[in-house]
Structures are given as structure tokens and as C-alpha cells.
Scaffold this active site. Structure first.
Site, mmCIF file in Angstrom:
data_model
loop_
_atom_site.group_PDB
_atom_site.id
_atom_site.type_symbol
_atom_site.label_atom_id
_atom_site.label_comp_id
_atom_site.label_asym_id
_atom_site.label_seq_id
_atom_site.Cartn_x
_atom_site.Cartn_y
_atom_site.Cartn_z
ATOM 1 N N HIS A 163 61.354 30.069 -18.415
ATOM 2 C CA HIS A 163 60.934 29.201 -19.531
ATOM 3 C C HIS A 163 61.859 29.263 -20.731
ATOM 4 O O HIS A 163 61.708 28.488 -21.655
ATOM 5 C CB HIS A 163 59.516 29.560 -19.981
ATOM 6 C CG HIS A 163 59.459 30.853 -20.732
ATOM 7 N ND1 HIS A 163 59.487 32.074 -20.103
ATOM 8 C CD2 HIS A 163 59.434 31.117 -22.055
ATOM 9 C CE1 HIS A 163 59.458 33.026 -21.009
ATOM 10 N NE2 HIS A 163 59.431 32.487 -22.197
HETATM 11 C C1 UD1 Z 1 56.692 30.677 -26.278
HETATM 12 C C2 UD1 Z 1 57.428 31.762 -27.076
HETATM 13 C C3 UD1 Z 1 58.200 32.669 -26.129
HETATM 14 C C4 UD1 Z 1 57.297 33.199 -25.037
HETATM 15 C C5 UD1 Z 1 56.651 32.019 -24.314
HETATM 16 C C6 UD1 Z 1 55.759 32.419 -23.182
HETATM 17 C C7 UD1 Z 1 58.237 31.199 -29.325
HETATM 18 C C8 UD1 Z 1 59.429 30.867 -30.116
HETATM 19 N N1 UD1 Z 1 58.386 31.188 -27.986
HETATM 20 O O1 UD1 Z 1 57.687 29.856 -25.657
HETATM 21 O O2 UD1 Z 1 58.700 33.752 -26.874
HETATM 22 O O3 UD1 Z 1 58.049 33.959 -24.126
HETATM 23 O O4 UD1 Z 1 55.877 31.282 -25.295
HETATM 24 O O5 UD1 Z 1 55.263 31.295 -22.525
HETATM 25 O O6 UD1 Z 1 57.195 31.454 -29.890
HETATM 26 N N2 UD1 Z 1 53.179 23.650 -23.568
HETATM 27 C C9 UD1 Z 1 52.099 23.107 -22.934
HETATM 28 N N3 UD1 Z 1 50.931 23.807 -22.964
HETATM 29 C C10 UD1 Z 1 50.809 24.999 -23.562
HETATM 30 C C11 UD1 Z 1 51.937 25.556 -24.203
HETATM 31 C C12 UD1 Z 1 53.115 24.874 -24.194
HETATM 32 O O7 UD1 Z 1 52.159 22.024 -22.384
HETATM 33 O O8 UD1 Z 1 49.712 25.590 -23.523
HETATM 34 C C13 UD1 Z 1 54.467 22.926 -23.534
HETATM 35 C C14 UD1 Z 1 54.695 22.004 -24.691
HETATM 36 O O9 UD1 Z 1 55.380 20.886 -24.217
HETATM 37 C C15 UD1 Z 1 55.610 22.789 -25.584
HETATM 38 C C16 UD1 Z 1 56.408 23.595 -24.602
HETATM 39 O O10 UD1 Z 1 55.519 23.853 -23.519
HETATM 40 O O11 UD1 Z 1 56.407 21.978 -26.399
HETATM 41 C C17 UD1 Z 1 56.921 24.885 -25.154
HETATM 42 O O12 UD1 Z 1 55.856 25.649 -25.732
HETATM 43 P P1 UD1 Z 1 56.149 26.619 -26.983
HETATM 44 O O13 UD1 Z 1 54.906 27.325 -27.341
HETATM 45 O O14 UD1 Z 1 56.843 25.864 -28.031
HETATM 46 O O15 UD1 Z 1 57.205 27.631 -26.441
HETATM 47 P P2 UD1 Z 1 57.305 28.421 -25.080
HETATM 48 O O16 UD1 Z 1 58.468 27.907 -24.340
HETATM 49 O O17 UD1 Z 1 55.993 28.490 -24.353
#
Ligand code: UD1
Length: 378
Positions: free
Chosen positions: A216
Site C-alpha cells: 500500500h
Molecule cells: C495509511 C497510513 C499508513 C498506514 C496505512 C495502513 C498515513 C500517512 N498513512 O495509509 O502509514 O501504513 O494507512 O493501511 O497516515 N481508503 C478506503 N477505505 C478506507 C481507507 C482508505 O477506500 O477505509 C482508500 C481511499 O481511497 C484513500 C486511500 O485508500 O484515499 C488511502 O488511504 P489513506 O488513509 O490516505 O492512506 P493509506 O494508504 O491507507
């Protein structure tokens, strides 16, 4: 004064901040430990950074956590939007219902945001999993770690290298406490359920007959060429051993955007799944022959389970996992060869670093009690 027992309840009110998937297995053992203490009242605050049922609710259910006392509902966004959104919402909560302590875990955007909001209101902050450093400031998590640790009053570290990093940054010794790795408390707490769920059998897999993949990190999935190169490397590893890949929502979206989804899923030995809950995922990991990941936590869990781990990153903030050879950093172009070597080598033993003993939550609870009773800001 900060740290005094709350006048209304006679108990120390402790906000436990849970935000994203890798936070939940750190918060759960601490919540259960604090819940059993007469001197304190843990309050669960979910920022809503992760909100999909299989990224959040499933973990609350697996760990027997109640619904959060407060859900800030922030959701996804740019780093600025997400961090600012959590700061505004958490400040509002603290103004309405001020805790004696705020406990943040890990290195996600909510960790930083809640630390900033609390400190500016004079609320003491404790950081669990402090001091880890990749020394790569192109990682958003590294920025979150450095700023959180500069501000926190109490820094609970998982390994001696973390203490060393904090000293080097000039953090006063009195704030640093080596408590061990709370994720291993979660693993121990759930061991029987992990053994009982038998996900590999349900998927028709044999023990040590498959590899598990998770990805991820922005550096791996946000650019088309990097992700395409990883997809090709995984196809090549799948010629050696079947792969099971529960796909993070960020990665799923990028695979679609770059037109790589079919290329990945069309290999007959690559099984693409939705993200799994904790018990199912650990059951899959425990019996795997190999893990291929860019996660921080999985590097730690694999060494404790004796599963060889190949980490698709240039650096790790968890160098202790490299020490015994159980975890290796690899580039995608080297992955097939490194996988072959890992599969051919005799399976390594279980490696549990100092204080990764399943008793970290109780050390943290004692430390917090001492700090609350002292009523002093460190
Ligand atoms: C976040 C953390 C990372 C951690 C990871 C675990 C930061 C900077 N990053 O990254 O350190 O290792 O979580 O997963 O805080 N999305 C969904 N549903 C959800 C969550 C996310 O669809 O429940 C999608 C959205 O499109 C979102 C993307 O995933 O834009 C990324 O989610 P985000 O929370 O921004 O960062 P992670 O890549 O999950």
C-alpha cells in the site's frame, strides 16, 4: 493541572486515538489493560481515517473493542486535508471534554494531528511506538514520527534502536521508556482464535504451500511504472509458489487506474482477495511459506511467527527485524530471485526481540499511572 486525577470522576481520563488499520491492534491490548484499572478511564476516539468495514469495524469486532466513544468521521483526503480535518475535530472534542492524557500510536496522519491539537491545549501526550526512524523523509510516516516524538511528553519505544534515535534527536532521557512491542500482545491475545479460524484450509491452501502479499505504500503503488514492475515480479514469483494477495483499497484503486488489475489477477496462481480482518489475516500469515510486503507491522509479525519476509522498500524504520535475517529489504527486480532463495532456505526459527513478550500493555499502563500520579509534564 494536567495529569491530576479528574475532579469529576476521580479517575484519569485517557483518550486512546485509533485512526487507521495498523493502529487497532496496538490500541486494543492497551484499551483492555486500562479498562481493568481502577485509577483510569480509557476513552476510545476513532478519527475515521480508515472507514471501510473491512479496514476498521472488522478489527474492532475481532479485538472485542466497543464502538468508539467518539467518531470524528474524517475519512480520506490529501495529507493537508486529512491532518487539518483531524486537528479541527479533535481540538473541538478536547475543548468539550478535556482528557488528562492523550495517547497516540504509530505514525499515521491522525497520530500527528491529535498530538498537535492536544499539545496546543496543554494536554500531555504519550506516544506508543515512539523512536522508529527510516531516515527517509520522503515517507509521510517519517514526518509524522519525527514531529510527534518532538512534541510528546512520554515516549514508549519498542526496541533499543528507537531509544538511541530519540537520544540523538535531543529528547530528554526522562521522557523515554523502553516498553517492548504491543503488537505482540495482540498476537498473543488472539493466538487461539488465529489457530481456530483455519483460513488457509478454507481457501484450499496447504500450510507452507503459498506466499502472502500486501502492498500500500505510496512509493510502490502511486506511480504506474513502479506498480507495473511489482506486478510483473509477483507474476514471476507465482511461477514458483501460489500467492494470496488481500488488496488494500489504495492499491486496488491504483491497479485500476493504471490498467494493471487484469494483468495481476489473470495469473492462475495469484489469488486476489478483499482486505481481511485481523484473525483471518494472521491465520493466513502464520502458515505462509513467505511474505512479500511493504507494511511496517508485518515485518515485525513475520519474525515472531518464523515466516520469511521480503520487504519491498529501500529502508525500514524497524531495523531489528533485519538482524536475524528473517526480514530482507528487496527491490522489485530482485524479488523473484530473493523469493527463490527464501523458499529454498531452511525455515528460520521464531525470533522474539527483548520485551516482545506479550506484556507491553501492562508496562505501558504502569508507566502511564506513574506519570498521571506524578502530575508532571515531562
Ligand atoms: C495509511 C497510513 C499508513 C498506514 C496505512 C495502513 C498515513 C500517512 N498513512 O495509509 O502509514 O501504513 O494507512 O493501511 O497516515 N481508503 C478506503 N477505505 C478506507 C481507507 C482508505 O477506500 O477505509 C482508500 C481511499 O481511497 C484513500 C486511500 O485508500 O484515499 C488511502 O488511504 P489513506 O488513509 O490516505 O492512506 P493509506 O494508504 O491507507
Amino acid at each position: 493541572m494536567a495529569g491530576n486525577l479528574s475532579i469529576a470522576t476521580g479517575m484519569t481520563i485517557v483518550h486512546l486515538i485509533a485512526a487507521a488499520r495498523p493502529n487497532f491492534m496496538k490500541v486494543a491490548p492497551l484499551y483492555h489493560a486500562l479498562k481493568g484499572e481502577s485509577w483510569c478511564a480509557p476513552v476510545l476516539v476513532h478519527t475515521g481515517q480508515h472507514y471501510d468495514a473491512n479496514m476498521s469495524e472488522a478489527f474492532f469486532r475481532d479485538f472485542g473493542l466497543p464502538d468508539p466513544d467518539h467518531d470524528l468521521g474524517i475519512g480520506s483526503g490529501t495529507h493537508g486535508e486529512q491532518t487539518a480535518g483531524v486537528m479541527v475535530a479533535y481540538e473541538r472534542l478536547c475543548l468539550a471534554s478535556r482528557p488528562d492524557w492523550t495517547v497516540v500510536v504509530g505514525d499515521v496522519n491522525s497520530t500527528l494531528a491529535c498530538t498537535l491539537a492536544a499539545k496546543k491545549l496543554g494536554i500531555p501526550v504519550a506516544h506508543l511506538e515512539a523512536g522508529l526512524r527510516s531516515f527517509d523523509r520522503s515517507m509521510p510516516e517519517e514526518i509524522n514520527r519525527v514531529v510527534t516524538d518532538a512534541l510528546a511528553d512520554l515516549l514508549w519505544t519498542p526496541s533499543p534502536d528507537a531509544d538511541e534515535n530519540l537520544r540523538r534527536e535531543g529528547i530528554p532521557e526522562v521522557r523515554i521508556e523502553f516498553v517492548g512491542n504491543i503488537m505482540i500482545d495482540a498476537l498473543d491475545m488472539m493466538r487461539d482464535r488465529i489457530a481456530g479460524t483455519k483460513l488457509p484450509q478454507r481457501l484450499g491452501l496447504t500450510a507452507h504451500g503459498y506466499g502472502v502479499v500486501t502492498l500500500h505504500r505510496p512509493a510502490n503503488v502511486d506511480e504506474g511504472p513502479a506498480l507495473a514492475s511489482i506486478v510483473e515480479a509477483l507474476r514471476s514469483v507465482a511461477e514458483q509458489i501460489p500467492l494470496v494477495f488481500p488488496v488494500h483499497p489504495r492499491t486496488r484503486e491504483r491497479l485500476r487506474r493504471f490498467g494493471l488489475e487484469a494483468r495481476l489477477a489473470s495469473h492462475p496462481e495469484i489469488r486476489v482477495l478483499e482486505p481481511l480482518g485481523y484473525v483471518d489475516f494472521m491465520s493466513l500469515l502464520r502458515d505462509a511459506a513467505l511474505a512479500i510486503t511493504d507494511s511496517g507491522g508485518i515485518q515485525e509479525e513475520t519474525i515472531c511467527l518464523g515466516v520469511p519476509c521480503l520487504t519491498l522498500r529501500d529502508t525500514t524504520e524497524r531495523p531489528i527485524t533485519l538482524a536475524g535475517g528473517g526480514n530482507r529489504l528487496v527491490r522489485s527486480e530482485d524479488l523473484p530471485e530473493m523469493a527463490q532463495a527464501a523458499l529454498a532456505a531452511p525455515r528460520g526459527g521464531v525470533n522474539r526481540p527483548e520485551l516482545w513478550d506479550g506484556r507491553t500493555a501492562s508496562r505501558v499502563a504502569s508507566s502511564l499511572r506513574r506519570a498521571a500520579e506524578a502530575g508532571e509534564r515531562r
